[in-house]
Structures are given as C-alpha cells and as structure tokens.
Design an enzyme around this catalytic site. Structure first.
Site, short mmCIF file in Angstrom:
data_model
loop_
_atom_site.label_atom_id
_atom_site.label_comp_id
_atom_site.label_asym_id
_atom_site.label_seq_id
_atom_site.Cartn_x
_atom_site.Cartn_y
_atom_site.Cartn_z
N GLU A 123 -8.58 12.45 143.62
CA GLU A 123 -8.28 13.21 144.82
C GLU A 123 -6.82 13.05 145.26
O GLU A 123 -6.48 13.35 146.40
CB GLU A 123 -9.24 12.82 145.95
CG GLU A 123 -10.68 13.16 145.60
CD GLU A 123 -11.63 13.09 146.79
OE1 GLU A 123 -11.18 12.83 147.92
OE2 GLU A 123 -12.84 13.30 146.56
N LYS A 156 -20.63 19.39 152.52
CA LYS A 156 -20.15 19.82 151.20
C LYS A 156 -21.07 20.95 150.73
O LYS A 156 -22.24 20.70 150.41
CB LYS A 156 -20.25 18.67 150.20
CG LYS A 156 -19.32 17.48 150.46
CD LYS A 156 -19.75 16.30 149.60
CE LYS A 156 -18.67 15.25 149.46
NZ LYS A 156 -19.17 14.03 148.78
P1 PGA Z 1 -17.38 13.16 145.27
O1 PGA Z 1 -16.54 12.34 146.30
O2 PGA Z 1 -16.96 14.57 145.36
O3 PGA Z 1 -17.07 12.51 143.94
O4 PGA Z 1 -18.83 12.97 145.66
C1 PGA Z 1 -16.26 12.75 147.59
C2 PGA Z 1 -16.90 11.85 148.63
O5 PGA Z 1 -17.65 10.93 148.27
O6 PGA Z 1 -16.70 12.05 149.82
ZN ZN Z 2 -18.25 10.27 150.39
#
Ligand code: PGA
Ligand code: ZN
Length: 426
Positions: free
Chosen positions: A202, A337
């Site tokens: 990220e 998400k």
């Molecule tokens: P991930 O990480 O997209 O690998 O799940 C993002 C998070 O955990 O917030």
């Molecule tokens: Zn997370």
C-alpha cells in the site's frame, strides 16, 4: 428509463500484478467501467473471489469469473433499467444463490455492480459521487494514511499491518494531504540515513523493527520532524493491527513471531490498551481476531470512550455483523470495502446502517488495487467521514487521492469532522 445495452468483461492486472476482473456496461447514452480490487489479509466472512487455480498466473487467473460475467450476469442485467442499482444488485445476488457469492464469484458480481453505477452516472451526465448519493452528497473524508507497513503487506516487517497518521488538525482536504506528505518525507529521511526504504503493497515503508514500540517511536519522531505535535487533535496515529492473521485459533494466542512473543487474549487486550495510553492513537482497527466478539467487547469497555474501535475482518462490510457490533458495543466504527460485501448496494446498506446505529464509517481500498477511483466518490456520496487508501505513493493509491483533490477543487464540499474520532467528539 435507460436500459443496459451490453455488458463486457476481461482480465486485467492489479497493483500486485495479480489478475482481476474489469467490467464495462453500456447504455444507449453512456458507458461505465469498474475494476475489482483484491485483499491479501482477507477476512474469513467476506465475499469469495473466484480464482481459476491451475498453472496460469500461479493459480490466480480470473477467466472463470470473467466468463461468468459474459455468459450469465451480463445477459441477466441486459435490458434492465441502469438506474435501478438495488434491483440489479438483488438479481445478481439471487442468481448466485449463496450468501458469500461463491458460485459465480464475488469478483464477478462486484464487477457488474460497480460498472452499472458508473454507467448510470454517465447516462445521467452526473459525476459518480452525485449519482450515487442517496440525497445530497456529503463532505470530503478525512484520510488515514499509511506510513509504515508490516503484516501480510510487507514481508520481514512487524506483525502490525499498518501504522497510519490522521491529520486531525487539517482544515481542508489538500491541507490534510500536504501535512501527511511532510510526515511521510520526515520518516523517510530518518530511515534513509541508514538505508533506502522499500515500499510495501500500500506504499507504506516496509521496515524491520525490534519491537512494535520502535515503529510507533519512528512515526512520532517523523511527526515532530515535520513540525507537528503528535497529538489527537493535531497529527494523530491510527493502527490496523490485523490481528486475525497472527492469531492461533488452536491456542487462542496472538503470535508475534518477529518479536518472539505469544500473547494470551487477555494479554493482547492489555497490550493494545498500553499502546493507546502511550501514543497519540485515535483509531485502532482489528486489534483482536475476527470472531473474538468477547475480546472486542472487553477492549471496548477499556478504550472505546477515547479511541475509535474499527472493525474490518470483524465486520467484513456486512450489515448484520454491523448490527451485532452495535448491539454488543463491540466496535465504534466499520471499515467499508465494497468487495467484502460483493455489491455496491450491500456496501451502501452498511454505510446507512452504521450511521443509523451511531457507528463511524471508513471507506477503504484493498491492498491489491488499480487506478479505479470509485471509493473516493462513494465516500463523498455517503458522507462517510473517513477514508483509508494507503500511502502517498504508488499510482493506484494516488489516483484516489487525486480524485478527492479534484472533487475538492471542482465542488468544494468541505472536509469532514468525523464524530467517531476523539478530538471531534465534544
Ligand atoms: P487487505 O488490507 O486489502 O489486504 O485486506 C487492507 C486492510 O486490512 O485494511
Ligand atoms: Zn484492516
């Protein structure tokens, strides 16, 4: 009414170089494209991605999901009113027939759902944030920005997945980014004295540390170097512990291998309280495992009055789990998400449910992304208040920050003061 004329899909690569699904939806008067993101530290209860297995791309191919869009989901939605997002998403879920969308794949379903939203906006000749908004669009979200990465996103780092800063003292969105940029640069300068830091999935710095505290200390030092006070109401800290990924379900212990420590659940709670007491932390995500509801409640009793307790793997963008967390007082905010949910309607239901129940909302990217900017518009449309995109590096992250800068420049909706975060609580 404008109907969907055609749906197309194909395989593209995401920011980790892994295959993912891109979908295009066309009407007589518009076209929308959406690309599905992918997590690495995925929760057990999230919508299931369909991956091909076999030899292509190390088993990660998505040709089956693409075929499911072209052959099944496309024909299912062609001829439907492009503006009927809810009806279309309902039909997609019903066609799949499973709660986790494991039949056709959550990646196939979300691909269509997202592309329909873009096509509807284009057909109406409206920007996406306006077209998505249930009534009047909201403000720009306050960003929580990744500076140091560990966990599954940065091999060789500490187990804690993200150390982030929250520019709580900022007055505007551009001011918020500028302040965070200065902190990121200051942390980089400290590290670069010894070695050039690598960036993780990220965009945060992937660094080895002898302890979790050493990572916190580096962040605090960077905040000071950049000319800010490390404080809840000026430049605050957030962490994503992502504890499910170092939790041993057999013993119930939290295994911090790089630090050579095994913590019993009670000790993990104490450890999190200690971090919160020692550092200017305003938000703690996934401090305990995804099904440890009792542990979350115990921790909430200790810190929820002064820190946002944010559920990611615990709540997996699921309205039912959000209601349970609200009833039990187990969390005070939800990470949203869209690909955990599987449709845009399910994600917006979570935004509405959380807001109704007094929980904060943080719209979030995944660790595997593309330059798709849908979540920026989603956060503004629903006045989410907060957003988590990653660091100020890597184009798949910056595309979203840049979309928010564009919305600030063109529409000037102001910067949110999220009630879920401590400095704004009074
Ligand atoms: P991930 O990480 O997209 O690998 O799940 C993002 C998070 O955990 O917030
Ligand atoms: Zn997370």
């Amino acid at each position: 009414m404008t109907t969907i004329a055609s749906v197309d899909a194909w395989e593209v690569l995401d920011s980790r170089g892994h295959p993912t699904v891109r979908v295009a939806v066309e009407t007589a008067g518009g076209r929308g494209v959406f690309t599905v993101p992918a997590g690495a530290s995925t929760g057990t209860h999230e919508a299931v991605e369909r991956r091909d297995g076999g030899d292509r791309y190390g088993s990660l191919g998505v040709r089956e999901a693409v075929r499911n869009v072209r052959e099944d989901l496309g024909p299912l939605v062609e001829g439907r009113d492009v503006a009927d997002q809810q009806g279309i998403d309902g039909a997609l879920v019903e066609f799949d027939g499973t709660e986790t969308l494991s039949n056709v794949g959550g990646n196939a379903v979300l691909g269509v759902s997202g592309a329909v939203a873009h096509a509807a906006a284009d057909t109406r000749d409206e920007p996406l944030f306006e077209s998505l908004a249930p009534d009047t669009p909201g403000r720009l979200p306050l960003p929580m920005v990744n500076i140091i990465s560990g966990g599954l996103h940065a091999e060789g780092g500490v187990e804690i997945q993200d150390f982030l800063v929250v520019p709580t003292g900022a007055e505007t969105f551009p001011g918020a980014l500028e302040a965070v940029w200065a902190v990121r640069r200051a942390v980089r300068d400290r590290v670069a004295a010894d070695r050039l830091p690598l960036v993780a999935d990220e965009g945060g710095f992937a660094l080895p540390f002898d302890s979790v505290e050493a990572a916190f200390d580096l962040l605090v030092a960077g905040i000071r170097d950049a000319g800010f006070e490390p404080a809840p109401d000026e430049m605050a800290i957030a962490v994503d512990v992502a504890a499910s990924h170092f939790h041993d379900p057999d013993t119930g212990e939290y295994v911090l291998e790089t630090l050579d420590r095994r913590l019993a659940p009670d000790e993990m709670v104490e450890q999190v309280v200690e971090w919160v007491d020692t550092y200017p932390v305003v938000s703690v995500e996934d401090p305990l495992a995804e099904d440890d509801w009792a542990g979350w409640e115990q921790l909430a009793d200790r810190i929820a009055d002064r820190v946002q307790l944010l559920g990611d793997d615990l709540l997996v963008t699921d309205a039912e789990r959000v209601r349970r967390a609200a009833d039990a007082g187990a969390a005070s905010a939800v990470l949203v998400k869209p690909n955990q949910a599987g449709t845009l309607t399910r994600a917006t239901d979570v935004l509405e449910t959380a807001t109704e129940r007094g929980l904060g909302t943080v719209v979030s990217a995944r660790s595997g992304e593309t330059c798709d900017v849908t979540i920026a518009d989603l956060a503004v449309a629903y006045d989410a208040g907060q957003i988590k995109i990653g660091s100020l590096a890597r184009s798949e992250r910056l595309a979203k920050y840049n979309r928010l800068l564009e919305l600030d420049h063109r529409y000037d909706p102001g910067l949110a003061r999220p009630a879920a975060l401590p400095p704004f609580a009074d």
